[in-house]
Enzyme design. Structure first.
Site, PDB file in Angstrom:
ATOM      1  N   ARG A 191      -0.066   6.074   4.301  1.00  0.00           N
ATOM      2  CA  ARG A 191      -1.342   6.280   5.003  1.00  0.00           C
ATOM      3  C   ARG A 191      -2.513   5.591   4.314  1.00  0.00           C
ATOM      4  O   ARG A 191      -3.652   6.029   4.416  1.00  0.00           O
ATOM      5  CB  ARG A 191      -1.640   7.783   5.127  1.00  0.00           C
ATOM      6  CG  ARG A 191      -0.609   8.569   5.911  1.00  0.00           C
ATOM      7  CD  ARG A 191      -0.463   8.043   7.321  1.00  0.00           C
ATOM      8  NE  ARG A 191       0.341   8.938   8.150  1.00  0.00           N
ATOM      9  CZ  ARG A 191       0.787   8.641   9.359  1.00  0.00           C
ATOM     10  NH1 ARG A 191       0.502   7.456   9.872  1.00  0.00           N
ATOM     11  NH2 ARG A 191       1.502   9.496  10.055  1.00  0.00           N
ATOM     12  N   SER A 192      -2.225   4.519   3.630  1.00  0.00           N
ATOM     13  CA  SER A 192      -3.287   3.775   2.942  1.00  0.00           C
ATOM     14  C   SER A 192      -4.067   2.866   3.878  1.00  0.00           C
ATOM     15  O   SER A 192      -5.164   2.414   3.546  1.00  0.00           O
ATOM     16  CB  SER A 192      -2.688   2.930   1.817  1.00  0.00           C
ATOM     17  OG  SER A 192      -1.780   1.968   2.350  1.00  0.00           O
ATOM     18  N   GLY A 193      -3.499   2.584   5.057  1.00  0.00           N
ATOM     19  CA  GLY A 193      -4.115   1.638   5.986  1.00  0.00           C
ATOM     20  C   GLY A 193      -3.492   0.269   5.935  1.00  0.00           C
ATOM     21  O   GLY A 193      -4.033  -0.692   6.492  1.00  0.00           O
ATOM     22  N   ALA A 247       9.796  -4.594  14.050  1.00  0.00           N
ATOM     23  CA  ALA A 247       9.892  -3.225  13.567  1.00  0.00           C
ATOM     24  C   ALA A 247      11.264  -3.024  12.934  1.00  0.00           C
ATOM     25  O   ALA A 247      12.286  -3.137  13.616  1.00  0.00           O
ATOM     26  CB  ALA A 247       9.675  -2.243  14.712  1.00  0.00           C
ATOM     27  N   GLY A 299       0.825  -1.198   0.000  1.00  0.00           N
ATOM     28  CA  GLY A 299       0.000   0.000   0.000  1.00  0.00           C
ATOM     29  C   GLY A 299       0.858   1.245   0.000  1.00  0.00           C
ATOM     30  O   GLY A 299       2.066   1.193   0.285  1.00  0.00           O
ATOM     31  N   ARG A 316      -1.878   0.663  19.039  1.00  0.00           N
ATOM     32  CA  ARG A 316      -2.857  -0.172  18.329  1.00  0.00           C
ATOM     33  C   ARG A 316      -2.677  -1.653  18.616  1.00  0.00           C
ATOM     34  O   ARG A 316      -3.605  -2.428  18.473  1.00  0.00           O
ATOM     35  CB  ARG A 316      -2.739   0.035  16.810  1.00  0.00           C
ATOM     36  CG  ARG A 316      -3.320   1.308  16.281  1.00  0.00           C
ATOM     37  CD  ARG A 316      -3.603   1.158  14.794  1.00  0.00           C
ATOM     38  NE  ARG A 316      -2.486   0.655  14.029  1.00  0.00           N
ATOM     39  CZ  ARG A 316      -1.671   1.415  13.311  1.00  0.00           C
ATOM     40  NH1 ARG A 316      -1.839   2.720  13.275  1.00  0.00           N
ATOM     41  NH2 ARG A 316      -0.676   0.876  12.619  1.00  0.00           N
ATOM     42  N   ARG A 317      -1.468  -2.050  18.991  1.00  0.00           N
ATOM     43  CA  ARG A 317      -1.179  -3.475  19.130  1.00  0.00           C
ATOM     44  C   ARG A 317      -1.766  -4.042  20.408  1.00  0.00           C
ATOM     45  O   ARG A 317      -1.783  -3.365  21.439  1.00  0.00           O
ATOM     46  CB  ARG A 317       0.336  -3.711  19.149  1.00  0.00           C
ATOM     47  CG  ARG A 317       1.065  -3.266  17.916  1.00  0.00           C
ATOM     48  CD  ARG A 317       2.576  -3.420  18.120  1.00  0.00           C
ATOM     49  NE  ARG A 317       3.297  -2.419  17.334  1.00  0.00           N
ATOM     50  CZ  ARG A 317       4.538  -2.029  17.586  1.00  0.00           C
ATOM     51  NH1 ARG A 317       5.189  -2.525  18.627  1.00  0.00           N
ATOM     52  NH2 ARG A 317       5.107  -1.121  16.825  1.00  0.00           N
ATOM     53  N   HIS A 377       1.618   3.267  16.424  1.00  0.00           N
ATOM     54  CA  HIS A 377       1.618   1.840  16.099  1.00  0.00           C
ATOM     55  C   HIS A 377       1.556   0.997  17.373  1.00  0.00           C
ATOM     56  O   HIS A 377       0.817   0.011  17.436  1.00  0.00           O
ATOM     57  CB  HIS A 377       2.885   1.489  15.310  1.00  0.00           C
ATOM     58  CG  HIS A 377       2.776   1.783  13.849  1.00  0.00           C
ATOM     59  ND1 HIS A 377       2.778   0.808  12.892  1.00  0.00           N
ATOM     60  CD2 HIS A 377       2.644   2.955  13.178  1.00  0.00           C
ATOM     61  CE1 HIS A 377       2.669   1.362  11.694  1.00  0.00           C
ATOM     62  NE2 HIS A 377       2.596   2.662  11.841  1.00  0.00           N
TER      63      HIS A 377
END
Length: 399
Positions: free
Chosen positions: A231-233, A252, A228, A273-274, A270
């Protein structure tokens, strides 16, 4: 033991009344869902919902043989008026077991949220687990015997599935069926795609499942590449694919950049969100990780791995690039793709798709773009599934 799903939707159903969202607008036909309720062997009804008797009739069943009605939702009392002939709904206290005259045994599981989960053992010894919306088992400890069928809020609580897997309560032959489905995910192919990545599936209202028949259990791809643009997701898509699995190792490849506040903010977003059960390794040394046995790997991202590899071989200097640098980079890429081909771990890797944008103004920029295109193509060749994320929407390229 068989289970008829009188409904498979969220408590408000799908589409939700008076909801103008795109998911509700598309939820018609087989994608329309009544609130979840289960009829087990015609004798046990788990959750009483509006229109349950009509739903049973449409599925070719009657509620006349129901001997016990149990509620799982956190509220007290029946959800709707009890139809004539049905016993009054009740609830089994956490940790207690109820034995029915039909030979079924029902044990109540404590949850980490309000409500009650039910583990049902049939007269033939087959076992199913049913969890209410938003609930996950509390205090699971392995090793546990795997259930034959699990019906749970996979979309809303993928971590519940991860806990069950970690304890051994969900195994390779467990049929995981998503229920309590609402408008959080567009119905149809997108819902099926997301559930399949978690090793789960959805079925229409009125479906009868034979407990212990696992022919329809989806195969989770071992290797997936998520591509992607910025910032496409793509990272969200990759993280979502592994949210239902325990002990994920997040690799990472970007490292730390002292004094760069914007980069630190990206890394922090990031991490937030995990799931808390995930571990993190900051490294570009991917080959040993792929060779080792262990939990799933999420590699974010290959484009930063390539930057590190090109730094190491002097790819930004034309003389070094011509004098062995290009050859050394090809060897590093080959070692990586060989390791991906041989790995026994579940791997989800993220990479940038940069070949469709503006041609870089510098020779080094064009070199990086070209090498990333080659890396993506080589890595994709070794993956069972490849998806391209555009504007937050995943387009399946393979698998």
């Amino acid at each position: 033991m068989d289970v008829t799903l009188l409904g498979t939707g969220a408590p408000a159903g799908l589409p939700r009344p008076d909801c103008p969202c795109a998911a509700c607008a598309a939820a018609h036909g087989a994608d329309a869902r009544a609130a979840t309720a289960l009829l087990v062997d015609g004798a046990l009804l788990l959750d009483l919902t509006p229109g349950a008797a009509f739903a049973a009739a449409r599925a070719g069943h009657s509620l006349g043989g129901v001997r016990q009605v149990l509620l799982s939702h956190p509220h007290d009392g029946p959800a709707v008026e009890v139809p004539a002939g049905l016993p009054q709904p009740g609830r089994v206290p956490d940790g207690r077991e109820l034995a029915l005259l039909t030979g079924h045994r029902v044990r109540a599981l404590a949850l980490d949220a309000p409500g009650t989960g039910y583990a049902v053992t049939g007269p033939d010894g087959q076992r199913l687990l049913y969890l209410p919306p938003g609930g996950a088992p509390a205090g699971l400890e392995g090793p546990a015997e795997a259930y034959d069928l699990v019906l749970a809020d996979v979309v809303g609580r993928p971590d519940a599935l991860a806990r069950l897997r970690a304890a051994g309560a969900v195994g390779p032959t467990t049929d995981v069926v998503a229920v309590h489905l609402g408008h959080e995910v567009p119905p149809g192919r997108e819902l099926a795609r997301r559930l399949a990545a978690a090793g789960a599936r959805a079925v229409p209202d009125g479906t009868t499942l034979v407990v212990g028949a696992y022919e329809n259990v989806p195969d989770v791809p071992r290797r997936t590449l998520v591509l992607g643009g910025a910032r496409s997701g793509k990272s969200v898509e990759a993280e979502r694919r592994l949210a239902a699995f325990p002990g994920v190792l997040y690799v990472a490849t970007g490292g730390t950049r002292g004094g760069d506040a914007e980069w630190a903010a990206r890394v922090g977003a990031h991490r937030e969100r995990r799931p808390g059960s995930w571990r993190t390794a900051e490294t570009c040394d991917l080959v040993p990780l792929l060779a080792d046995a262990g939990p799933p790997l999420l590699v974010d991202c290959l484009s930063l791995w390539l930057t590190d590899a090109m730094d190491a071989v002097g790819a930004w200097d034309d003389a070094q690039w011509a004098d062995g640098g290009q050859r050394a980079l090809r060897e590093r890429v080959r070692e990586l793709t060989d390791a991906v081909r041989a790995t026994r771990r579940t791997v989800v890797a993220v990479s940038n798709e940069v070949g469709s944008g503006i041609v870089p103004a510098t020779a080094s920029g064009r070199r990086y773009r070209d090498e990333l295109g080659r890396l993506n193509a080589a890595f994709a060749d070794e993956c069972e599934q490849v998806v391209l994320v555009v504007a937050g929407q995943a387009v399946v390229l393979r698998g």
